[in-house]
Every structure is written in structure tokens, then in C-alpha cells.
Design a protein around this motif. Structure first.
Motif, PDB file in Angstrom:
ATOM      1  N   UNK A   1     -75.747  56.270 -21.324  1.00  0.00           N
ATOM      2  CA  UNK A   1     -74.309  56.024 -21.421  1.00  0.00           C
ATOM      3  C   UNK A   1     -73.789  55.830 -20.001  1.00  0.00           C
ATOM      4  N   UNK A   2     -73.023  54.758 -19.794  1.00  0.00           N
ATOM      5  CA  UNK A   2     -72.484  54.445 -18.477  1.00  0.00           C
ATOM      6  C   UNK A   2     -70.966  54.412 -18.583  1.00  0.00           C
ATOM      7  N   UNK A   3     -70.293  55.354 -17.946  1.00  0.00           N
ATOM      8  CA  UNK A   3     -68.845  55.418 -18.000  1.00  0.00           C
ATOM      9  C   UNK A   3     -68.194  54.384 -17.099  1.00  0.00           C
ATOM     10  N   UNK A   4     -67.154  53.715 -17.610  1.00  0.00           N
ATOM     11  CA  UNK A   4     -66.393  52.726 -16.845  1.00  0.00           C
ATOM     12  C   UNK A   4     -64.907  52.962 -17.075  1.00  0.00           C
ATOM     13  N   UNK A   5     -64.062  52.081 -16.503  1.00  0.00           N
ATOM     14  CA  UNK A   5     -62.633  52.407 -16.526  1.00  0.00           C
ATOM     15  C   UNK A   5     -61.873  51.887 -17.732  1.00  0.00           C
TER      16      UNK A   5
ATOM     17  N   UNK B   1     -74.496  50.097 -14.348  1.00  0.00           N
ATOM     18  CA  UNK B   1     -74.090  51.102 -13.366  1.00  0.00           C
ATOM     19  C   UNK B   1     -73.842  50.476 -12.007  1.00  0.00           C
ATOM     20  N   UNK B   2     -74.647  49.480 -11.643  1.00  0.00           N
ATOM     21  CA  UNK B   2     -74.411  48.791 -10.377  1.00  0.00           C
ATOM     22  C   UNK B   2     -73.169  47.930 -10.414  1.00  0.00           C
ATOM     23  N   UNK B   3     -72.985  47.190 -11.486  1.00  0.00           N
ATOM     24  CA  UNK B   3     -71.843  46.286 -11.591  1.00  0.00           C
ATOM     25  C   UNK B   3     -70.509  47.028 -11.563  1.00  0.00           C
ATOM     26  N   UNK B   4     -70.471  48.258 -12.101  1.00  0.00           N
ATOM     27  CA  UNK B   4     -69.199  48.994 -12.127  1.00  0.00           C
ATOM     28  C   UNK B   4     -68.806  49.472 -10.740  1.00  0.00           C
ATOM     29  N   UNK B   5     -69.731  49.418  -9.774  1.00  0.00           N
ATOM     30  CA  UNK B   5     -69.454  49.920  -8.428  1.00  0.00           C
ATOM     31  C   UNK B   5     -69.747  48.837  -7.409  1.00  0.00           C
ATOM     32  N   UNK B   6     -69.074  47.698  -7.577  1.00  0.00           N
ATOM     33  CA  UNK B   6     -69.170  46.588  -6.631  1.00  0.00           C
ATOM     34  C   UNK B   6     -70.579  46.042  -6.488  1.00  0.00           C
TER      35      UNK B   6
END
Length: 408
Positions: free
Chosen positions: A53-57, A208-213
Motif C-alpha cells: 500500500x502506497x499512501x498519496x495525497x 512510491x518514487x513518483x509520489x516524491x518527485x
């Protein structure tokens, strides 16, 4: 007044636990994508059975990042239902693809497998059904079509927390799915938040990488190593720890809240069954073995829907119209060239469907009042509207979308 949605009582009950979790955020000094987010990801994984599970905004960002992480190329066709919230299709555009609309099965409000078969073109590469209101699309049939036609199967399971089909949680029947934690959702935050669900470790790492630039590394605890490294162009879609703290507290009552929503939906069905002008009431019960319905909203179809909405607004009762403009007729998709009549089942639902108040804080007395107001309107016993009193707008009505936008 009976609002369409309220969670005042829920937060009053849960506030001591929320306060403790929020206090931990302040003590840590890390307010974005810290320990509370990691705890929530593990807890949602345990609840849904997802390996990752990958949390995003937001739920919308979850869709965009899922599509990008799956390798969507510019112009790739993504088959989506013609009846859903607009983000189901705008996420495709924001990720660089081209929406290809499919009519719905009127029994589920979800993508019709037979219509999917007819809609596949040479440019189709993905298919993304949406699970709406209380139940999932027919994932066995859709999976069969996707496998036979070489399509990557994703799920817009934004409303699907707790929903299962054949024992498998929503979002885990294909390559991946999403959850939205918008405040009114079955599991809702105090603001926007979302997550990607998947059993694919490599896909989870890309999201996970895409959510943090675009920076590699599953968590921001890796920050010193990755501070100057960007693998691919990403966005700032990290989940706030305050929202994660609220969701962790509310997750402890999720099953109880789901049971309460089911009780309220059954009450609506009992009280509205047999009324003139009612085209459809919510199905209750879980269906086949291994299936689980979850009532995110209580949707009914009625004749003279818009007049009923105005009547309920005058009675102080909030409603939401799902969805007054089907996706293929939204102004932002005019370039695709669709016209009225292209997707008749989606258009019929858009003209008749309305959601009545349904949330754990709602009382059965309030359900009685809503149903009495509906009955008075449908049987013609409601008091006439004074000529000088303009009809109040429906609370929370969702309107047409003219452009495609997102929050970074």
C-alpha cells in the motif's frame, strides 16, 4: 436540517485516539510522509490483504500515479466507464492517455463486460472499471475479456474500502487499484488523502518514487541518500501525517461503521419499497459467497429526480446527484466526439439517480424523516411550493467539468 454527510458524533467519540496520534506527529516534527503514514500503509495492507500500500495525497493522484507507474504511453487507450466521477477519466488524460468510454451494466452501475468487448480498439491498452456506491463491477467477466484482448486491468476502487468479490478485496483483482480517503468516504480523513493497492512490489516501488518527485526509495527515511537523485519526473503527492493519524484512529471503527451503513441502507429499502415513481432501490445483502457490499452511499433511481432533489432541499434534507452529466458528455471530453445516445445505460442513470443521506452518525429517526419527505413528494401529498420561494439548490450536487485539472 439533515445534511447529506456529517461526522460530528464520530469525531467526538474518536477524538481522544485522534488526539494521541496527532500528538505523536507533533512530537516527531515530521508532518509529511513520516511514521504515521507508514503505520497507515501497513494497517490498510493488513485490512485489505494487499501486499503493498502506497499512501498519496488524494484518490485522484493515486489513479494518475498508478497509470504512470504501469507504463502508460502518450495516446494509449484506457477503457473506462461512461458513468463515474470525472476523475476516473481525467486521471487518464493527466497521465497522458486517451479515455475510451464503455457503457455500464445497469444492475451494478459499473462497466458492462459485453460493452467492454465491443469497445476495444487497436489503441486500447488498459481497462479500468470503477466500483460505485455499494458494490463492485463483475471482475471475473472483465478479467476474462482483459486477458483475451491483451489489456492491462486496473481498478478505480476509490470507493471500495471493505468491498470484496470472491474473497478478494477491491483493487486487487488486476495489476493494482486505488483508495480515496476523501472525508465523506467510508474511511474518510479530515481532508484529501489516497492510496495505491497492489501485490506487485516493483509497481509499488515505482508509485512510491513518483509520489516524491521521482526519487527512489520507499520512504522519506531514505532522504539523505536520495536528496539529489531523481529517477523519473514525479510530483509532490506525499500524504500528510495528520491525515494518516486521523485515518488510523477511524480504521479501528471501520467494520462497525460498515455494519451501520448496511443497517441504514436496509432501513431505506424497507421504507421506500413500493412507492410510485421509484425505479430502483439499493440491493442489500452480500450476494455470492465471498462477496461483500459496502454502502458508501444509498443510491436510488426515481422519476422526476431533479424535482425530488429540490423538494428535499426545501425540507432541509441534503442529497447528492450521481452524476448529472455522464463522462462522455462532459465538456472537457468534447474533443472525443461523443453525442447523447452513445451510452444509453449511463445516460439513464445520470437522469434518475440520487443519493440520500447515509453515514454512521445518521439516526433511524432521521431516515424516517427523509423517507416521509420522499413519500410525500412521490405520492403527491407534499405541500405546494410557495410561488415566491425559489427552490434551494441540491446540497453537494456534482456539476459538469469543463477542463481537466489536478493538484500538485
Amino acid at each position: 436540517m439533515i445534511p447529506f454527510f456529517s461526522q460530528a458524533a464520530t469525531f467526538e467519540e474518536l477524538w481522544p485516539l485522534i488526539e494521541r496520534h496527532v500528538g505523536e506527529v507533533f512530537d516527531s516534527g515530521k508532518f509529511s510522509h513520516g511514521q504515521q503514514v507508514e503505520r497507515l500503509e501497513r494497517a490498510v495492507a493488513a485490512y485489505t490483504g494487499a501486499r503493498h500500500v502506497v499512501g498519496v495525497n488524494s484518490g485522484t493522484d493515486a489513479l494518475v500515479l498508478l497509470l504512470r507507474a504501469c507504463g502508460l504511453r502518450p495516446g494509449d487507450g484506457v477503457l473506462v466507464p461512461a458513468y463515474s466521477f470525472v476523475s476516473t477519466a481525467t486521471s487518464v488524460v493527466l497521465a497522458g492517455g486517451r479515455p475510451q468510454f464503455v457503457d455500464i451494466d445497469p444492475a451494478t452501475y459499473a462497466m458492462d463486460p459485453d460493452a467492454l468487448e465491443r469497445a476495444v480498439t487497436e489503441t486500447s491498452r488498459f481497462v479500468m472499471p470503477a466500483h460505485l456506491f455499494c458494490q463492485m463491477a463483475d471482475m471475473a467477466a472483465l478479467s476474462e475479456v482483459a486477458a483475451r484482448r491483451g489489456l492491462v486491468l486496473l481498478e478505480d476502487s476509490a470507493e471500495g474500502i471493505g468491498m470484496r468479490q470472491r474473497g478478494v478485496h477491491a483493487g486487487l483483482h488486476g495489476v493494482g487499484g486505488v483508495l480515496s480517503f476523501f472525508p465523506s468516504k467510508t474511511l474518510g480523513a479530515l481532508g484529501d488523502a489516497g492510496a495505491v493497492l497492489t501485490d506487485d512490489a516493483a509497481l509499488a516501488e515505482r508509485v512510491a518514487g513518483l509520489r516524491h518527485h521521482g526519487r527512489p526509495g520507499p520512504t522519506l527515511n531514505d532522504f539523505p541518500r536520495i536528496a539529489t537523485e531523481t529517477a523519473v519526473p514525479g510530483v509532490n503527492s506525499k500524504m500528510d501525517d495528520i491525515q494518516a493519524a486521523v485515518l488510523l484512529a477511524k480504521l479501528t471503527h471501520l467494520d462497525r461503521d460498515i455494519a451501520r451503513r448496511d443497517e441504514l441502507a436496509r432501513a431505506y429499502r424497507e421504507r421506500l419499497d413500493g412507492l410510485p415513481g421509484v425505479v430502483r432501490l439499493p440491493e442489500v445483502g452480500d450476494g455470492a459467497p465471498g462477496d461483500a457490499r459496502v454502502f458508501y452511499v444509498c443510491l436510488v433511481e426515481v422519476e422526476r429526480r431533479d424535482a425530488l432533489v429540490e423538494h428535499l432541499a426545501r425540507e432541509g434534507i441534503g442529497t447528492e446527484v450521481y452524476y448529472p452529466t455522464p463522462l462522455h458528455l462532459q465538456p472537457c471530453f468534447a474533443y472525443l466526439g461523443h453525442r447523447a445516445g452513445d451510452f444509453p445505460h449511463a445516460e439513464a442513470a445520470s437522469g434518475r439517480a440520487v443519493a440520500l443521506p447515509l453515514y454512521p452518525d445518521l439516526t433511524l429517526d432521521q431516515v424516517d424523516r427523509v423517507c416521509e419527505a420522499v413519500r410525500a413528494f412521490l405520492t403527491g401529498t407534499a405541500a405546494p411550493t410557495p410561488a415566491a420561494a425559489p427552490a434551494a439548490p441540491a446540497a453537494g450536487t456534482i456539476t459538469a467539468t469543463a477542463t481537466v485539472g489536478r493538484t500538485l
